[in-house]
Scaffold this motif. Sequence first.
Motif, PDB file in Angstrom:
ATOM      1  N   VAL A 161      -0.783  14.788  12.875  1.00 44.99           N
ATOM      2  CA  VAL A 161      -0.921  14.230  11.531  1.00 44.99           C
ATOM      3  C   VAL A 161      -0.140  15.098  10.555  1.00 44.99           C
ATOM      4  O   VAL A 161      -0.353  16.299  10.480  1.00 44.99           O
ATOM      5  CB  VAL A 161      -2.416  14.171  11.122  1.00 44.99           C
ATOM      6  N   ARG A 162       0.770  14.477   9.844  1.00 50.93           N
ATOM      7  CA  ARG A 162       1.573  15.216   8.880  1.00 50.93           C
ATOM      8  C   ARG A 162       1.364  14.650   7.489  1.00 50.93           C
ATOM      9  O   ARG A 162       1.243  13.446   7.307  1.00 50.93           O
ATOM     10  CB  ARG A 162       3.063  15.142   9.237  1.00 50.93           C
ATOM     11  N   ALA A 163       1.324  15.540   6.518  1.00 57.06           N
ATOM     12  CA  ALA A 163       1.118  15.140   5.129  1.00 57.06           C
ATOM     13  C   ALA A 163       2.218  15.743   4.268  1.00 57.06           C
ATOM     14  O   ALA A 163       2.868  16.727   4.639  1.00 57.06           O
ATOM     15  CB  ALA A 163      -0.250  15.604   4.639  1.00 57.06           C
ATOM     16  N   LEU A 183       2.475   4.946  -3.495  1.00 55.30           N
ATOM     17  CA  LEU A 183       1.660   5.661  -4.480  1.00 55.30           C
ATOM     18  C   LEU A 183       0.323   4.954  -4.715  1.00 55.30           C
ATOM     19  O   LEU A 183      -0.708   5.608  -4.903  1.00 55.30           O
ATOM     20  CB  LEU A 183       2.420   5.794  -5.798  1.00 55.30           C
ATOM     21  N   PHE A 184       0.326   3.626  -4.700  1.00 53.45           N
ATOM     22  CA  PHE A 184      -0.929   2.892  -4.869  1.00 53.45           C
ATOM     23  C   PHE A 184      -1.875   3.194  -3.708  1.00 53.45           C
ATOM     24  O   PHE A 184      -3.084   3.358  -3.908  1.00 53.45           O
ATOM     25  CB  PHE A 184      -0.685   1.386  -4.962  1.00 53.45           C
ATOM     26  N   SER A 185      -1.328   3.282  -2.507  1.00 56.88           N
ATOM     27  CA  SER A 185      -2.152   3.649  -1.351  1.00 56.88           C
ATOM     28  C   SER A 185      -2.712   5.056  -1.522  1.00 56.88           C
ATOM     29  O   SER A 185      -3.894   5.309  -1.266  1.00 56.88           O
ATOM     30  CB  SER A 185      -1.328   3.566  -0.064  1.00 56.88           C
ATOM     31  N   TYR A 186      -1.860   5.973  -1.961  1.00 58.16           N
ATOM     32  CA  TYR A 186      -2.296   7.362  -2.179  1.00 58.16           C
ATOM     33  C   TYR A 186      -3.415   7.432  -3.210  1.00 58.16           C
ATOM     34  O   TYR A 186      -4.453   8.058  -2.985  1.00 58.16           O
ATOM     35  CB  TYR A 186      -1.101   8.211  -2.625  1.00 58.16           C
ATOM     36  N   ILE A 198       9.840  -1.095   3.821  1.00 55.49           N
ATOM     37  CA  ILE A 198       9.217   0.009   3.087  1.00 55.49           C
ATOM     38  C   ILE A 198       9.570   1.339   3.724  1.00 55.49           C
ATOM     39  O   ILE A 198       9.999   2.284   3.050  1.00 55.49           O
ATOM     40  CB  ILE A 198       7.683  -0.163   3.033  1.00 55.49           C
ATOM     41  N   ASN A 199       9.395   1.424   5.038  1.00 51.84           N
ATOM     42  CA  ASN A 199       9.631   2.697   5.720  1.00 51.84           C
ATOM     43  C   ASN A 199      11.102   3.110   5.671  1.00 51.84           C
ATOM     44  O   ASN A 199      11.413   4.302   5.593  1.00 51.84           O
ATOM     45  CB  ASN A 199       9.137   2.617   7.163  1.00 51.84           C
ATOM     46  N   LYS A 200      11.998   2.127   5.701  1.00 51.91           N
ATOM     47  CA  LYS A 200      13.432   2.452   5.576  1.00 51.91           C
ATOM     48  C   LYS A 200      13.707   3.044   4.196  1.00 51.91           C
ATOM     49  O   LYS A 200      14.428   4.036   4.059  1.00 51.91           O
ATOM     50  CB  LYS A 200      14.281   1.200   5.794  1.00 51.91           C
ATOM     51  N   LYS A 201      13.131   2.420   3.170  1.00 53.87           N
ATOM     52  CA  LYS A 201      13.331   2.911   1.809  1.00 53.87           C
ATOM     53  C   LYS A 201      12.734   4.307   1.638  1.00 53.87           C
ATOM     54  O   LYS A 201      13.345   5.185   0.997  1.00 53.87           O
ATOM     55  CB  LYS A 201      12.675   1.952   0.813  1.00 53.87           C
ATOM     56  N   PHE A 261       4.965   4.901   5.237  1.00 56.03           N
ATOM     57  CA  PHE A 261       3.875   4.402   4.404  1.00 56.03           C
ATOM     58  C   PHE A 261       2.561   5.096   4.759  1.00 56.03           C
ATOM     59  O   PHE A 261       1.753   5.405   3.882  1.00 56.03           O
ATOM     60  CB  PHE A 261       3.729   2.887   4.564  1.00 56.03           C
ATOM     61  N   HIS A 262       2.341   5.344   6.037  1.00 52.74           N
ATOM     62  CA  HIS A 262       1.059   5.898   6.465  1.00 52.74           C
ATOM     63  C   HIS A 262       0.851   7.331   5.999  1.00 52.74           C
ATOM     64  O   HIS A 262      -0.283   7.810   5.963  1.00 52.74           O
ATOM     65  CB  HIS A 262       0.945   5.818   7.993  1.00 52.74           C
ATOM     66  N   THR A 263       1.925   8.033   5.628  1.00 51.91           N
ATOM     67  CA  THR A 263       1.744   9.398   5.140  1.00 51.91           C
ATOM     68  C   THR A 263       0.991   9.434   3.814  1.00 51.91           C
ATOM     69  O   THR A 263       0.493  10.480   3.412  1.00 51.91           O
ATOM     70  CB  THR A 263       3.090  10.129   4.961  1.00 51.91           C
ATOM     71  N   ALA A 264       0.887   8.294   3.133  1.00 60.31           N
ATOM     72  CA  ALA A 264       0.093   8.246   1.896  1.00 60.31           C
ATOM     73  C   ALA A 264      -1.358   8.573   2.214  1.00 60.31           C
ATOM     74  O   ALA A 264      -2.025   9.323   1.488  1.00 60.31           O
ATOM     75  CB  ALA A 264       0.193   6.857   1.253  1.00 60.31           C
ATOM     76  N   ARG A 265      -1.833   8.017   3.305  1.00 62.73           N
ATOM     77  CA  ARG A 265      -3.222   8.257   3.739  1.00 62.73           C
ATOM     78  C   ARG A 265      -3.404   9.710   4.174  1.00 62.73           C
ATOM     79  O   ARG A 265      -4.376  10.370   3.816  1.00 62.73           O
ATOM     80  CB  ARG A 265      -3.558   7.295   4.873  1.00 62.73           C
ATOM     81  N   HIS A 266      -2.442  10.216   4.957  1.00 68.29           N
ATOM     82  CA  HIS A 266      -2.502  11.614   5.393  1.00 68.29           C
ATOM     83  C   HIS A 266      -2.481  12.556   4.195  1.00 68.29           C
ATOM     84  O   HIS A 266      -3.238  13.527   4.129  1.00 68.29           O
ATOM     85  CB  HIS A 266      -1.301  11.952   6.298  1.00 68.29           C
ATOM     86  N   THR A 267      -1.597  12.266   3.258  1.00 70.48           N
ATOM     87  CA  THR A 267      -1.433  13.133   2.092  1.00 70.48           C
ATOM     88  C   THR A 267      -2.675  13.124   1.221  1.00 70.48           C
ATOM     89  O   THR A 267      -3.113  14.168   0.717  1.00 70.48           O
ATOM     90  CB  THR A 267      -0.198  12.697   1.278  1.00 70.48           C
ATOM     91  N   MET A 268      -3.242  11.958   1.017  1.00 70.00           N
ATOM     92  CA  MET A 268      -4.475  11.842   0.226  1.00 70.00           C
ATOM     93  C   MET A 268      -5.576  12.712   0.824  1.00 70.00           C
ATOM     94  O   MET A 268      -6.244  13.475   0.111  1.00 70.00           O
ATOM     95  CB  MET A 268      -4.910  10.375   0.178  1.00 70.00           C
TER      96      MET A 268
END
Length: 245
Positions: free
Chosen positions: A67-69, A91-94, A174-177, A193-200
Amino acid sequence: KFLKAYEKHLFERGVNGGGANHYIRTLRACYREAMKRGYVHPDCYPFRSQLKPNGYTFAHLKTKRKVRAINLEDLQRIKDFTTGFELDLWLFSYYGGGINLWDIAQLKPANIYSEYLHYVRSKTGEEFTIKLRDEAKEILKKYEGSEYLFPILSSFHVTMQQKKDRLKKVAKKINKKLRDIAKQLQIDVRFTFHTARHTMASVLLDRGVDAVTIQQVMGHTDLKTTQGYLESLKKSAVDDALMVL
């Protein structure tokens, strides 16, 4: 008995935990569809549920991933970056407790109650109510005036398959961007995109929020899942720290 035997069979064929999880999850989906169509009586449902707490569970079948954040310094640079649709979703996910893309895509104005976002998490079926931060509200204002809170799905996407196909295309875009943004900002972590969850989760951990509260925010049904998740984040932080010696 059959499911345990099937699990054993998959491992004997060389399938890893994540692969076995996928196969059995698909089997569960077929079983649920069979019940919905009346082919199978609900009493025969073999998987764990609220009505059958001792049923079979495949929660233990996972392939451990690192898991990386995003660290706090890079997170601030991301927030300061010229935003676009893809980054707005991240950012909305975060800000929204790590809400996944599928759940974001389903959100409609009716999901907003005053300052709160209320939705049902598709992965667990549990209801979530979270207070919206000002940053999240500002993001939502950009996309007001449509059927959904974000222009991902439309009235064209009616069937489940149409929605899945659409989400698959959007997730890829999204992931390409995000990878392009990471390259511009020279962010070393694989930015998806999933790193938003990890980072949060990482930020909450850094700021002293206890594991039980983080479990509630992330929607994990088992505290052990959250503890394992947080432990992986700690190990990643240690790995990064050692790289600067």
